[in-house]
Write a protein that holds these residues in place. Structure first.
Motif, PDB file in Angstrom:
ATOM      1  N   PHE A   8     -22.253 -18.638  16.450  1.00  0.00           N
ATOM      2  CA  PHE A   8     -22.006 -17.782  15.140  1.00  0.00           C
ATOM      3  C   PHE A   8     -20.723 -16.127  14.694  1.00  0.00           C
ATOM      4  N   ALA A   9     -20.284 -16.409  13.782  1.00  0.00           N
ATOM      5  CA  ALA A   9     -20.072 -14.998  13.841  1.00  0.00           C
ATOM      6  C   ALA A   9     -20.407 -14.251  12.832  1.00  0.00           C
ATOM      7  N   PHE A  10     -19.746 -12.599  13.352  1.00  0.00           N
ATOM      8  CA  PHE A  10     -19.628 -11.915  12.098  1.00  0.00           C
ATOM      9  C   PHE A  10     -18.191 -11.244  11.465  1.00  0.00           C
ATOM     10  N   VAL A  11     -18.262 -11.245  10.275  1.00  0.00           N
ATOM     11  CA  VAL A  11     -16.644 -10.854   9.926  1.00  0.00           C
ATOM     12  C   VAL A  11     -16.431 -10.074   9.594  1.00  0.00           C
ATOM     13  N   PHE A  12     -15.468  -9.519   8.781  1.00  0.00           N
ATOM     14  CA  PHE A  12     -15.577  -8.263   7.741  1.00  0.00           C
ATOM     15  C   PHE A  12     -13.981  -8.550   7.142  1.00  0.00           C
ATOM     16  N   GLY A  13     -13.542  -8.618   6.092  1.00  0.00           N
ATOM     17  CA  GLY A  13     -12.051  -8.526   5.545  1.00  0.00           C
ATOM     18  C   GLY A  13     -12.213  -8.548   3.665  1.00  0.00           C
ATOM     19  N   PRO A  14     -11.107  -8.583   4.139  1.00  0.00           N
ATOM     20  CA  PRO A  14     -11.267  -8.249   2.270  1.00  0.00           C
ATOM     21  C   PRO A  14     -10.935 -10.096   1.613  1.00  0.00           C
ATOM     22  N   ASP A  15     -11.103 -11.163   2.268  1.00  0.00           N
ATOM     23  CA  ASP A  15     -10.425 -11.951   1.635  1.00  0.00           C
ATOM     24  C   ASP A  15     -11.886 -12.573   1.515  1.00  0.00           C
ATOM     25  N   ILE A  16     -12.731 -12.333   2.295  1.00  0.00           N
ATOM     26  CA  ILE A  16     -15.165 -12.694   2.244  1.00  0.00           C
ATOM     27  C   ILE A  16     -15.300 -12.539   0.543  1.00  0.00           C
ATOM     28  N   SER A  17     -15.520 -13.821   0.148  1.00  0.00           N
ATOM     29  CA  SER A  17     -16.374 -13.411  -1.070  1.00  0.00           C
ATOM     30  C   SER A  17     -17.663 -14.457  -0.702  1.00  0.00           C
ATOM     31  N   SER A  18     -18.661 -14.484  -2.110  1.00  0.00           N
ATOM     32  CA  SER A  18     -20.122 -15.302  -1.699  1.00  0.00           C
ATOM     33  C   SER A  18     -20.004 -16.483  -1.523  1.00  0.00           C
ATOM     34  N   GLY A  19     -18.509 -17.391  -1.492  1.00  0.00           N
ATOM     35  CA  GLY A  19     -18.610 -18.711  -1.589  1.00  0.00           C
ATOM     36  C   GLY A  19     -17.603 -18.976  -0.231  1.00  0.00           C
ATOM     37  N   THR A  20     -17.639 -17.521   0.847  1.00  0.00           N
ATOM     38  CA  THR A  20     -16.555 -17.964   2.088  1.00  0.00           C
ATOM     39  C   THR A  20     -18.085 -18.551   2.823  1.00  0.00           C
ATOM     40  N   ILE A  21     -17.262 -20.279   3.424  1.00  0.00           N
ATOM     41  CA  ILE A  21     -17.703 -20.502   4.662  1.00  0.00           C
ATOM     42  C   ILE A  21     -17.569 -20.911   5.397  1.00  0.00           C
ATOM     43  N   PHE A  22     -17.822 -20.881   6.462  1.00  0.00           N
ATOM     44  CA  PHE A  22     -17.500 -20.750   8.176  1.00  0.00           C
ATOM     45  C   PHE A  22     -18.510 -20.635   9.431  1.00  0.00           C
ATOM     46  N   SER A  23     -17.402 -21.361  10.772  1.00  0.00           N
ATOM     47  CA  SER A  23     -18.376 -21.197  11.887  1.00  0.00           C
ATOM     48  C   SER A  23     -18.223 -20.662  12.596  1.00  0.00           C
ATOM     49  N   GLU A  24     -18.701 -21.094  13.903  1.00  0.00           N
ATOM     50  CA  GLU A  24     -18.498 -19.668  14.520  1.00  0.00           C
ATOM     51  C   GLU A  24     -17.329 -19.186  15.496  1.00  0.00           C
ATOM     52  N   SER A  25     -16.485 -19.410  14.736  1.00  0.00           N
ATOM     53  CA  SER A  25     -14.956 -18.917  15.224  1.00  0.00           C
ATOM     54  C   SER A  25     -14.622 -18.545  13.935  1.00  0.00           C
ATOM     55  N   GLY A  26     -14.920 -18.126  12.639  1.00  0.00           N
ATOM     56  CA  GLY A  26     -15.031 -17.434  11.870  1.00  0.00           C
ATOM     57  C   GLY A  26     -13.290 -17.677  10.527  1.00  0.00           C
ATOM     58  N   PRO A  27     -13.305 -17.123   9.302  1.00  0.00           N
ATOM     59  CA  PRO A  27     -12.407 -17.785   8.448  1.00  0.00           C
ATOM     60  C   PRO A  27     -11.108 -17.506   8.724  1.00  0.00           C
ATOM     61  N   SER A  28     -10.776 -18.508   7.530  1.00  0.00           N
ATOM     62  CA  SER A  28      -9.602 -17.905   7.609  1.00  0.00           C
ATOM     63  C   SER A  28      -9.442 -16.686   6.288  1.00  0.00           C
ATOM     64  N   MET A  29      -8.904 -15.401   6.702  1.00  0.00           N
ATOM     65  CA  MET A  29      -8.565 -14.422   6.124  1.00  0.00           C
ATOM     66  C   MET A  29      -7.326 -14.290   6.400  1.00  0.00           C
ATOM     67  N   PRO A  30      -6.263 -14.536   5.214  1.00  0.00           N
ATOM     68  CA  PRO A  30      -4.630 -14.255   5.214  1.00  0.00           C
ATOM     69  C   PRO A  30      -4.513 -12.179   4.770  1.00  0.00           C
ATOM     70  N   SER A  31      -5.603 -12.187   4.777  1.00  0.00           N
ATOM     71  CA  SER A  31      -5.202 -10.782   4.410  1.00  0.00           C
ATOM     72  C   SER A  31      -5.550  -9.875   5.494  1.00  0.00           C
ATOM     73  N   GLY A  32      -6.226 -10.679   6.438  1.00  0.00           N
ATOM     74  CA  GLY A  32      -6.745 -10.043   7.810  1.00  0.00           C
ATOM     75  C   GLY A  32      -7.965  -9.235   7.558  1.00  0.00           C
ATOM     76  N   GLY A  33      -8.459  -9.479   8.687  1.00  0.00           N
ATOM     77  CA  GLY A  33     -10.194  -9.094   8.778  1.00  0.00           C
ATOM     78  C   GLY A  33     -10.672  -9.327  10.314  1.00  0.00           C
TER      79      GLY A  33
END
Length: 165
Positions: free
Chosen positions: A12-37
């Motif tokens: 699993f992954a713990f992430v922080f970033g500006p592109d995270i929303s309540s609908g963001t789905i991702f795996s243990e590798s983290g989501p795609s976040m074009p704005s960084g995170g």
């Protein structure tokens, strides 16, 4: 015995970033976040396509998300049997305004002043994500505490305290 049958997977992954929303789905590798995170991944099963150096804790500064290995800035090997042992373990992750990360897992220092290349303080949201392919792993998050601090509206102006002669 740490596992009921076979190895756990995948993590699993713990992430922080500006592109995270309540609908963001991702795996243990983290989501795609074009704005960084920042993503801290606890990988308990090594796949050749996961883009991680091995089982353990992986820290990434996320950008375009086009490849799981983009932005890998830290790796600490921890065996799957140590991470997934049917016990609760305290984890402390601290990201500092100067772009460094400290992490303590189960009383062990994992990272001290790990430089997060390309990261800068920003607004954003926190999220957890994970997956298990054909194997099983249960992750329990208990007593979660997240402390944040506001970035100053503008950095303080530089000042000269002494003038060379």
């Amino acid at each position: 015995m740490p596992f009921r049958s076979g190895p756990p997977a995948d993590g699993f992954a713990f992430v922080f970033g500006p592109d995270i929303s309540s609908g963001t789905i991702f795996s243990e590798s983290g989501p795609s976040m074009p704005s960084g995170g920042v993503s801290v991944s606890f990988v308990s099963y090594q796949e050749s396509t996961a883009g991680f150096p091995g089982i353990g804790v992986n820290v990434k500064v996320l950008g375009d998300g086009s490849d799981d290995s983009v932005g890998l800035v830290g790796y600490a090997p921890i065996s799957a049997g140590t991470m997934v042992d049917s016990q609760m373990h305290q984890v402390s992750i601290q990201v500092n305004p100067n772009g460094t990360l400290n992490m303590v897992w189960n009383g062990n220092v994992i990272f001290t002043n790990l430089f997060l290349t390309g990261w800068a303080p920003s607004q954003g949201q926190f999220a957890f994500g994970g997956r298990n392919g054909g194997l099983t792993e249960q992750v329990i998050i208990s007593n979660l505490v997240i402390n944040t601090s506001l970035e100053p509206a503008s950095p303080p102006a530089p000042s000269i305290t002494t003038e060379p002669v």
